[in-house]
Design a protein around this motif. Sequence first.
Motif, short mmCIF file in Angstrom:
data_model
loop_
_atom_site.label_atom_id
_atom_site.label_comp_id
_atom_site.label_asym_id
_atom_site.label_seq_id
_atom_site.Cartn_x
_atom_site.Cartn_y
_atom_site.Cartn_z
N TRP A 1 -7.68 5.43 0.65
CA TRP A 1 -6.69 6.50 0.59
C TRP A 1 -6.71 7.23 -0.76
O TRP A 1 -6.32 8.40 -0.84
CB TRP A 1 -5.28 6.00 0.93
CG TRP A 1 -4.69 4.92 0.08
CD1 TRP A 1 -4.56 3.61 0.40
CD2 TRP A 1 -4.10 5.07 -1.22
NE1 TRP A 1 -3.94 2.93 -0.62
CE2 TRP A 1 -3.64 3.80 -1.62
CE3 TRP A 1 -3.91 6.14 -2.08
CZ2 TRP A 1 -3.01 3.57 -2.85
CZ3 TRP A 1 -3.28 5.93 -3.32
CH2 TRP A 1 -2.84 4.66 -3.68
N LEU B 1 -6.87 11.13 -0.73
CA LEU B 1 -5.87 11.89 -1.49
C LEU B 1 -6.54 12.81 -2.49
O LEU B 1 -6.09 13.94 -2.73
CB LEU B 1 -4.92 10.92 -2.20
CG LEU B 1 -3.73 11.55 -2.94
CD1 LEU B 1 -2.81 12.27 -1.97
CD2 LEU B 1 -2.95 10.47 -3.69
N THR C 1 -5.78 6.50 -8.87
CA THR C 1 -5.56 5.46 -7.86
C THR C 1 -5.98 4.09 -8.38
O THR C 1 -5.26 3.09 -8.21
CB THR C 1 -6.33 5.80 -6.58
OG1 THR C 1 -5.92 7.07 -6.10
CG2 THR C 1 -6.08 4.74 -5.50
N SER D 1 -7.11 0.00 -2.14
CA SER D 1 -6.57 1.36 -2.22
C SER D 1 -7.63 2.44 -2.29
O SER D 1 -7.29 3.63 -2.22
CB SER D 1 -5.64 1.47 -3.45
OG SER D 1 -4.63 0.50 -3.40
N ILE E 1 -5.71 11.24 5.10
CA ILE E 1 -4.98 10.36 4.18
C ILE E 1 -4.30 9.24 4.95
O ILE E 1 -4.36 8.07 4.56
CB ILE E 1 -3.95 11.16 3.36
CG1 ILE E 1 -4.65 12.15 2.43
CG2 ILE E 1 -3.06 10.23 2.54
CD1 ILE E 1 -3.70 13.09 1.72
N LEU F 1 0.65 4.09 -2.91
CA LEU F 1 0.41 5.48 -2.53
C LEU F 1 1.47 6.41 -3.14
O LEU F 1 1.14 7.47 -3.69
CB LEU F 1 0.39 5.62 -1.01
CG LEU F 1 0.22 7.04 -0.45
CD1 LEU F 1 -1.09 7.66 -0.93
CD2 LEU F 1 0.28 7.01 1.08
N PHE G 1 0.87 9.50 -5.62
CA PHE G 1 1.12 10.84 -5.09
C PHE G 1 2.21 11.57 -5.87
O PHE G 1 2.05 12.77 -6.19
CB PHE G 1 1.51 10.75 -3.61
CG PHE G 1 1.78 12.08 -2.99
CD1 PHE G 1 0.73 12.92 -2.64
CD2 PHE G 1 3.08 12.53 -2.78
CE1 PHE G 1 0.97 14.17 -2.08
CE2 PHE G 1 3.33 13.77 -2.23
CZ PHE G 1 2.27 14.59 -1.87
N GLU H 1 0.83 -1.20 0.00
CA GLU H 1 0.00 0.00 0.00
C GLU H 1 0.87 1.26 0.00
O GLU H 1 0.48 2.28 -0.58
CB GLU H 1 -0.93 0.00 1.21
CG GLU H 1 -2.01 -1.07 1.18
CD GLU H 1 -2.86 -1.04 -0.08
OE1 GLU H 1 -3.25 0.07 -0.49
OE2 GLU H 1 -3.13 -2.12 -0.64
N TRP I 1 -5.09 5.35 4.63
CA TRP I 1 -4.02 4.43 4.22
C TRP I 1 -3.87 3.30 5.23
O TRP I 1 -3.72 2.13 4.86
CB TRP I 1 -2.71 5.19 4.09
CG TRP I 1 -1.54 4.32 3.75
CD1 TRP I 1 -1.17 3.85 2.53
CD2 TRP I 1 -0.58 3.78 4.68
NE1 TRP I 1 -0.05 3.06 2.63
CE2 TRP I 1 0.33 3.01 3.93
CE3 TRP I 1 -0.41 3.89 6.05
CZ2 TRP I 1 1.40 2.33 4.54
CZ3 TRP I 1 0.65 3.23 6.65
CH2 TRP I 1 1.54 2.46 5.89
#
Length: 321
Positions: free
Chosen positions: A156, A160, A116, A153, A177, A91, A95, A87, A181
């Motif tokens: 998050w 995000l 995502t 996912s 976030i 992420l 990001f 994860e 997560w």
Amino acid sequence: MVDLSLVLWAVIPPLLLLGYYYCRVPFAPPLLKLLMFFIIGAISGILALSLEWVFETVVANYFVDWQQRWLPDIALRQLVEVGTIEEGCKLAAVFIPTYYLRRKYRLLHSTVFLFTIAVALGFTAEENWIYLFHDTASILDRTIGTPVHAMFSAPWGYALGIYISSNTRLNRDKKFIFRAWLNSVICHALVNVLSSSWRYSLPLRFLSYGLFPFLLWMFWRLEQLLRKVQGKPVINLISDHIPQRRYWQRSLVLFALVLGGNAIFGLFLLARTVSPLSPSKLFDSDILWFIVSRSLLNLFFGVLAWGIYRYLRHSARRRYF
């Protein structure tokens, strides 16, 4: 030499699912950008695999023997190593390029959420190829599991998206976030533990019957978050204000998840059982009766779960309208 058919079986199901979500999200980003995030997701899968190998060989064996096959050891490994690393890599894969793109473009909440999903499905494609190449899972198993990383996912990704698309990025959004997560890490670890519990003797083997209900709930959560980023109201199943009736509705939701999840599980086990058979064998009277009876039984439970779901939706509509 890479077997092209394995690559296609690894990549095509995630790409088809990505196309499905691309068509559902309004004002979706260009398809080329989504494919870029899909490739980044596959690269993050390779990175996660490398980090897990380093963790296994360099770090973990100094503190705990991962070679033990007790359920608590597996649960600890899934939580500390697998869930956290995978994860975390996903992420970062969303990001970092999104942080670069937001300097040039105004990114919508739905866009970040779709990024995502693209990264998670690219991660799935890489994982599919690893499993199929080493022959540690069947094509059917991997195809059934195609949406699982996207379901992991989604929390998050939603958080995000709120942070990236907001004009005023508050500190509480950053905390949101992290909490989302952490939720994904726990769900990731729990699914992996439940999927391995069938190897154990009773009563631990019964834990495997919680896998597909939990996956069904995570799929429901993904769909609810998708409705939110689309600007649609979420589907409310627990609508009564009287505490006793709310407990009754929650019990019905749990019962529907158990029925529906294990109906899917039963059909999956049936498909796994008959898939090695030749087409001519499928029409033998005993085998045909086995297929029909098991299919009807699982369909009955699935229809019953669907009936409970429709009843709860109807009750909610009647209350609010």
